[in-house]
Design an enzyme around this catalytic site. Structure first.
Site, short mmCIF file in Angstrom:
data_model
loop_
_atom_site.label_atom_id
_atom_site.label_comp_id
_atom_site.label_asym_id
_atom_site.label_seq_id
_atom_site.Cartn_x
_atom_site.Cartn_y
_atom_site.Cartn_z
N ARG A 129 34.94 53.78 41.42
CA ARG A 129 33.76 54.46 40.88
C ARG A 129 34.13 55.57 39.91
NH1 ARG A 129 29.12 53.58 43.57
NH2 ARG A 129 28.32 55.58 42.85
N TRP A 179 34.61 60.72 37.82
CA TRP A 179 34.53 60.15 36.47
C TRP A 179 33.83 61.24 35.66
CZ3 TRP A 179 30.91 58.93 32.76
CH2 TRP A 179 31.32 58.07 31.75
N ASN A 209 27.79 63.51 42.84
CA ASN A 209 27.78 62.37 41.91
C ASN A 209 26.44 62.41 41.20
OD1 ASN A 209 28.03 59.95 40.55
ND2 ASN A 209 27.26 58.76 42.28
N GLY A 210 26.47 62.50 39.86
CA GLY A 210 25.23 62.52 39.08
C GLY A 210 25.34 63.54 37.97
N GLU A 250 29.42 37.83 26.57
CA GLU A 250 30.05 38.18 27.86
C GLU A 250 31.56 38.03 27.77
OE1 GLU A 250 29.39 39.75 30.32
OE2 GLU A 250 30.92 39.17 31.79
N LYS A 263 34.31 41.09 28.44
CA LYS A 263 35.46 40.99 29.36
C LYS A 263 36.76 41.38 28.66
CE LYS A 263 33.76 41.02 32.40
NZ LYS A 263 32.39 41.26 32.38
N GLU A 315 36.81 45.28 27.69
CA GLU A 315 36.85 46.34 28.71
C GLU A 315 38.12 46.31 29.55
OE1 GLU A 315 33.75 46.28 31.68
OE2 GLU A 315 33.53 44.13 31.54
N HIS A 344 26.09 35.41 7.37
CA HIS A 344 25.25 36.55 6.95
C HIS A 344 26.02 37.86 6.98
CE1 HIS A 344 21.86 33.86 6.85
NE2 HIS A 344 22.26 33.38 8.02
N LYS A 359 32.69 51.54 37.90
CA LYS A 359 32.04 50.30 38.33
C LYS A 359 30.53 50.38 38.25
CE LYS A 359 31.56 46.22 40.07
NZ LYS A 359 31.87 45.06 39.19
C1 AGP Z 1 30.73 44.51 33.36
O1 AGP Z 1 32.04 43.96 33.39
C2 AGP Z 1 30.75 46.00 33.33
N1 AGP Z 1 31.46 46.54 34.42
C3 AGP Z 1 29.38 46.60 33.15
O2 AGP Z 1 28.92 46.21 31.88
C4 AGP Z 1 28.30 46.23 34.19
O3 AGP Z 1 27.97 44.87 34.07
C5 AGP Z 1 27.06 47.07 33.91
O4 AGP Z 1 27.40 48.43 34.08
C6 AGP Z 1 25.87 46.72 34.81
O5 AGP Z 1 26.21 46.96 36.15
P1 AGP Z 1 25.17 46.46 37.29
O6 AGP Z 1 25.14 44.96 37.24
O7 AGP Z 1 25.71 46.99 38.59
O8 AGP Z 1 23.82 47.04 36.94
#
Ligand code: AGP
Length: 591
Positions: free
Chosen positions: A27, A73, A99-100, A469, A473, A476, A492, A586
């Site tokens: 996290r 984070w 957290n927040g 997608e 991958k 990231e 275009h 995450k």
């Molecule tokens: C995906 O590989 C990322 N970790 C990220 O884009 C993730 O999908 C996004 O933060 C949404 O998370 P969620 O599905 O828990 O809402």
């Protein structure tokens, strides 16, 4: 986007805290710390990885009555020892982990400084212990002080607080950031997420917004911080095993979770009643919005093609962060289908709250049972993929696609057919993941591409979502700039980016888009591009072929597997941190 963890009970504090933090490291992992009470309140914290800090302060040697801890984070304030959590009051007798984001922290800090408080850090969080201290000084009652402090905060916050004067209690507060209590026998846990204590208990209480819990080793009391009255809370039993949250012998959670797709995709089956209830919500709605972020958004985008092609429904996929800009379209005849693995993504929850205010019904699709999204939805579906620890979403993506496919087909009375197609897709996925030849091929291609500065992916129709997608991958986890494009868009403008040797992955399922995508690949090749085909057969335009099964109806599930593997192997080739990529976390629980 941080992890907080607290424990009170009979076990030695050090090992429990260290273990809990490690399980929350996904996290956030730029700094960490612990506060505990043992002959007074003590704080140990620093910038860096949990393991480094644990060795530096000998976390495992900590003992005492209770502890709260944090893995960060950074949102406000650089990654430094001073900005790491826990943060303490002026007199050092109150400690907080959070957290927040406290959105009004600047005004609060100014007010507190005018009252004589001295701040040490640049963080928003530090206003919390000073606020509590101010009200504790006035009331002498820790719970009242917490209630009063919470009433002054704006933003999102899940925080734990401990008082040197009350060494037997942890105070836990939740508003828009997740917080779950683990109920033990002679011990209790509180954390941002279940894996932190899953080894010790599966009995959990999910705190709701504006609730305050008072946690001792033998009791948990929950209060509504607005009414200050005690509330009764439902106890959930979490359906996961400890092994689910372990790495299981794999080198990385990412590979474990990619491999788990051999049997997780069909775990969406078995909720027919909930699917029928969800279908009815769609049938009753005049407008349907699919709202999500990141990978979950890509699942929504892919499913919007199924909604159109199979059910003739206009389901608009909207990025959660963009939803406020179109929210005027939402009314009491709308349905928002919110898709979120964690069920805690702030952008998604904010969109859902906005949609509810405009009278919309909400269908939540989640992986985490008991998550905020599940609990604020009118109806929900679960993907049952088990805990997804790696920051990258992999198995949750294919399971989201599967449940959305079932939902769309139920609209047109094809639920049973769709179930068989899902089972077949999982079998095809399993064959791919068990093919040594395929993994070897992808590893070789990853080696060849590992020095690339750019990688492009193209697809048409539903494969456009797959291209997005696949690009996410790669970006990231390997930090290579990758972009997914609709094949028809190249002419275009994007074609200007193609140079000699520019790698481009063409996603070519056996569907109506095949010939046109091959044509787009030819346009790229004619300008020097290096074409890697994702297809079930060779083609003259391909410089490389990653052979995929000839599958049409569920191509987004089948075609993403090689791209997940390619991203993984690219990260290995480039020495990247696979499970904890830089700058990411995450669950994005801040707006
Ligand atoms: C995906 O590989 C990322 N970790 C990220 O884009 C993730 O999908 C996004 O933060 C949404 O998370 P969620 O599905 O828990 O809402």
């Amino acid at each position: 986007m941080c992890g907080i963890f607290g424990y009170t009970g009979f076990r030695r504090l050090g090992p429990i805290i260290l273990e809990g933090l490690k399980r929350l490291e996904y996290r956030g992992y730029d700094s960490a710390g612990v506060a505990f009470i043992s002959s007074g309140l003590q704080v140990m914290k620093d910038a860096g990885k949990i393991d480094e800090i644990s060795r530096k302060f000998n976390f495992s040697g900590i003992d005492g009555k209770l502890a709260i801890s944090h893995t960060r984070w950074a949102t406000h304030g650089a990654v430094t020892q001073t900005n790491a959590h826990p943060h303490i009051s002026c007199n050092g007798r109150i400690a907080v982990v959070h957290n927040g984001i406290i959105e009004n922290y600047i005004d609060l800090k100014r007010e507190l400084i005018s009252l004589g408080h001295k701040f040490r850090s640049e963080t928003d969080t530090e206003v919390i212990p000073h606020l509590i201290e101010e009200f504790y000084r006035k009331t002498g009652d820790p719970l009242k002080a917490i209630f009063m402090a919470v009433s002054k905060l704006d933003g999102s916050f899940a925080f734990l607080a401990i008082f040197e004067d009350h060494p037997d209690r942890i105070f836990a507060v939740r508003y828009k950031s997740p917080l779950v209590i683990g109920l033990g026998d002679g011990e209790n846990f509180v954390a941002s997420d279940v894996p932190a204590f899953l080894k010790y208990t599966k009995k959990v209480i999910f705190l709701d917004d504006m609730e305050v819990a008072v946690i001792s080793r033998d009791s948990v009391e929950v209060f509504n911080s607005l009414t200050r009255e005690k509330v009764d809370k439902e106890i959930y039993i979490v359906p996961w095993s400890v092994e689910d949250a372990e790495r299981g012998g794999y080198p990385h959670f990412m590979m474990k979770e990619i491999m788990e797709q051999r049997f997780t995709i069909t775990r969406v089956l078995g909720q027919d009643d909930r699917i029928r209830e969800a279908s009815q919500l769609i049938k009753d709605a005049q407008k349907v919005f699919l709202v999500a972020a990141g990978t979950s958004y890509h699942a929504c985008l892919a499913s919007s093609y199924w909604f159109a092609e199979i059910a003739g429904v206009n389901a608009r996929a909207v990025l959660a962060s963009e939803f406020p800009s179109i929210s005027k379209l939402v009314d009491d005849k709308s349905l928002v289908i919110a898709v979120s693995q964690s069920g805690e993504t702030a952008d998604v929850l904010e969109s859902v709250r906005m949609a509810k205010k405009r009278g919309s019904k909400i269908l939540g699709i989640v992986n985490v049972v008991g998550s905020s999204l599940m609990r604020i939805s009118d109806a929900f579906l679960t993907i049952n993929a088990g805990p997804e620890i790696c920051v990258l979403a992999t198995k949750s993506y294919t399971s989201q696609l599967a449940i959305l496919y079932l939902l769309v087909n139920d609209l047109v009375g094809r639920l049973e057919n769709a179930k068989e197609e899902i089972k077949r897709a999982e079998t095809l996925v399993a064959h791919m993941l068990e093919s040594e030849a395929l993994l070897k091929d992808i590893r070789r291609i990853a080696k060849d591409l590992s020095a690339s500065e750019h990688i492009f992916l193209i697809g048409r129709g539903i494969s456009y979502a797959t291209s997005l997608e696949g690009a996410l991958k790669i970006k990231e986890v390997s930090y290579i700039h990758a972009e997914g494009f609709a094949g028809g868009e190249l002419k275009h403008g994007t074609l200007a980016l193609i140079e000699e040797g520019t790698p481009c992955i063409a996603i070519v399922p056996e569907d109506e888009t095949k010939d046109q995508t091959l044509g787009n690949a030819m346009e790229i090749k004619a300008r020097g591009g290096y074409i890697i085909g994702l297809s079930n057969e060779e083609h003259v335009v391909f410089d490389e072929l990653i052979r995929t099964p000839s599958e049409t109806s569920l191509s987004p599930i089948v075609m993403i597997i090689p791209l997940q593997l390619l991203a993984y192997y690219l990260a290995l080739e480039r020495g990247c941190n696979v499970d904890q990529p830089r700058n990411l976390a995450k669950s994005v629980t801040v707006l």
